[in-house]
Design a protein around this motif. Structure first.
Motif, short mmCIF file in Angstrom:
data_model
loop_
_atom_site.label_atom_id
_atom_site.label_comp_id
_atom_site.label_asym_id
_atom_site.label_seq_id
_atom_site.Cartn_x
_atom_site.Cartn_y
_atom_site.Cartn_z
N VAL A 177 -3.71 -0.42 -6.31
CA VAL A 177 -2.68 -1.46 -6.24
C VAL A 177 -1.57 -0.98 -5.31
N ARG A 178 -1.22 -1.80 -4.35
CA ARG A 178 -0.15 -1.47 -3.40
C ARG A 178 1.06 -2.33 -3.71
N PHE A 179 2.23 -1.69 -3.78
CA PHE A 179 3.47 -2.40 -4.09
C PHE A 179 4.33 -2.53 -2.83
N VAL A 180 4.78 -3.74 -2.57
CA VAL A 180 5.73 -4.01 -1.49
C VAL A 180 7.03 -4.45 -2.15
N LEU A 181 8.06 -3.61 -2.06
CA LEU A 181 9.32 -3.82 -2.76
C LEU A 181 10.34 -4.43 -1.80
N ILE A 182 10.65 -5.71 -2.01
CA ILE A 182 11.46 -6.49 -1.07
C ILE A 182 12.82 -6.76 -1.70
N SER A 183 13.87 -6.14 -1.17
CA SER A 183 15.20 -6.33 -1.75
C SER A 183 16.26 -5.81 -0.79
N ASP A 204 0.62 3.48 -3.86
CA ASP A 204 1.06 3.19 -2.50
C ASP A 204 2.18 2.15 -2.60
N TYR A 205 3.34 2.46 -2.00
CA TYR A 205 4.45 1.50 -2.04
C TYR A 205 5.26 1.60 -0.76
N VAL A 206 5.96 0.51 -0.44
CA VAL A 206 6.86 0.49 0.70
C VAL A 206 8.06 -0.35 0.32
N GLU A 207 9.25 0.02 0.80
CA GLU A 207 10.47 -0.74 0.55
C GLU A 207 10.91 -1.41 1.84
N VAL A 208 11.11 -2.72 1.79
CA VAL A 208 11.53 -3.49 2.97
C VAL A 208 12.67 -4.43 2.57
N THR A 210 13.07 -7.73 4.15
CA THR A 210 12.81 -9.15 4.41
C THR A 210 11.39 -9.50 4.00
N MET A 211 11.21 -10.74 3.54
CA MET A 211 9.88 -11.23 3.19
C MET A 211 9.00 -11.41 4.41
N GLU A 212 9.62 -11.89 5.50
CA GLU A 212 8.85 -12.25 6.68
C GLU A 212 8.02 -11.10 7.24
N GLU A 213 8.54 -9.87 7.17
CA GLU A 213 7.84 -8.74 7.79
C GLU A 213 6.59 -8.30 7.03
N VAL A 214 6.43 -8.79 5.80
CA VAL A 214 5.28 -8.37 5.00
C VAL A 214 4.47 -9.52 4.42
N MET A 215 4.90 -10.75 4.65
CA MET A 215 4.30 -11.91 3.97
C MET A 215 2.79 -11.99 4.16
N GLU A 216 2.31 -11.73 5.34
CA GLU A 216 0.88 -11.90 5.61
C GLU A 216 0.00 -10.86 4.89
N GLU A 217 0.61 -9.80 4.36
CA GLU A 217 -0.15 -8.76 3.67
C GLU A 217 -0.36 -9.05 2.19
#
Length: 359
Positions: A177-183, A204-208, A210-217
């Motif tokens: 499970v990969r976490f994309v933390l958007i805040s 696996d995680y990444v902090e960003v 904006t939604m736009e930069e990761v939405m397609e993932e």
């Protein structure tokens, strides 16, 4: 006798069994219509709630049981100064199972020491909300058919959002499970969630930002509101409340298979136009809350003492003071108890999990 303070109180196998039970309830509701006849659920809601309280009540009624309790602290003896411990000790004489929500973090842990019946944490301050997590897991499973190999985006208030913290803990136990933390930076996931949950699980995680930069993932997009009641000041709340709003434009590059979730209530973080998108599942998610709570009630009423696995914790009592003003130990006459971290020299309050570097 078993209780639910946190989703990690149940093993993955137990959670999977509960989800299977919820799915059977959905398909064969009539089979469960009288299974709790003669049983009583006490709903003790010391702070306002709509979905959680009503879904618990609907769950018990649809199982053939009865409900008693209160929906706000002012209508209970708490308004006269009665402690959580005393309230639970009394109410557990009248009910077969208790669902409790409280604005102070760690209150359910205090209740646990006095209850005579199974206790369910229906949310404690900004700490945890395990039955919402079970709702989320059922929703994800119904939409994806698995918990493995998913990219989960969590967006909004990740610092104070108890639903986010609980979901991360639960999903970390599944595979790949990969976490994309958007805040915004000020509302990022607390450090202890990174150091003591994500990293030990090798997630696996990444902090960003904006939604736009990761939405397609994303396979899952879990939106949260910026909660006024969790901020230390009105100024800080106003600064962030409109930071992230999901609309049709932001969804242009999203997968057709995306599942959009929200624990509700929403304010304006999801535009109404998104409701018509077939990927929006937050209203179905609310309905799933009733089914999983039916499964939880049945599960706890049937669990025995021998199922419990004791936790081996090193505790320190009254050698430090918890600095969290929202912690139950700073609002009632309780000992200040801390557990030693298994990974470093820090200590954590057993009630609210506030961290201290040393004694």
């Amino acid at each position: 006798m078993r209780h639910l303070l946190d989703t990690t109180d149940f093993t993955v196998k137990e959670i999977d069994s509960m989800i299977s039970l919820a799915l059977d309830i959905i398909e064969n509701g009539e089979k469960y219509a009288h299974i709790c006849e003669g049983k009583k659920l006490a709903t003790l809601f010391f702070e306002p709630s709509t979905r959680t309280r009503l879904s618990f009540e609907a769950a018990m009624y649809e199982l053939g049981g009865h409900v008693l309790g209160f929906s706000e602290a002012s209508s209970s003896s708490t308004s006269k100064g009665e402690s959580v411990a005393d309230t639970i000790r009394i109410v557990s004489n009248y009910a077969d199972i208790i669902a409790m929500r409280h604005p102070l973090e760690g209150a359910p842990r205090v209740a646990l020491t006095k209850t005579l019946v199974p206790l369910i944490n229906a949310g404690d301050g900004g700490h945890t909300h395990p039955t919402q997590t079970l709702t989320d897991l059922l929703t994800i499973y119904r939409e994806k058919g698995t918990f493995d190999n998913l990219t989960v985006g969590l967006c909004g208030d990740l610092k104070y959002g108890r639903t986010v913290h609980s979901l991360i803990k639960a999903m970390c136990r599944y595979n790949n499970v990969r976490f994309v933390l958007i805040s915004p930076e000020e509302l990022r996931v607390p450090d202890y969630m990174i150091k003591e949950v994500l990293e030990p699980c090798k997630a696996d995680y990444v902090e960003v930002e904006t939604m736009e930069e990761v939405m397609e993932e994303l396979d899952i997009l879990y939106m949260t509101r910026v909660q006024r009641e969790r901020f230390p000041s009105e100024e800080e709340y106003l600064k962030h409340k409109d930071a992230f709003i999901l609309d049709n434009k932001k969804l242009e590059n999203a997968k057709e298979s995306l599942t959009i979730m929200h624990p509700l209530p929403r304010v304006n973080e999801i535009a109404v136009e998104v409701d018509a998108d077939k990927r929006a599942k937050y209203f179905e998610q609310a309905l799933n809350g009733k089914y999983i709570r039916m499964a939880l009630i049945l599960t706890l009423l049937n669990m025995k003492n021998e199922d419990v696995k004791e936790k081996n914790e090193t505790l320190v009592i009254n050698e430090m003071r918890c600095k969290n003003p929202r912690c139950i130990c700073n609002n009632e006459a309780l000992e200040h108890v801390f557990k030693k971290s298994e990974t470093d020299s820090s200590f954590r309050c057993i009630y609210c999990e506030e961290k201290f570097l040393d004694k």
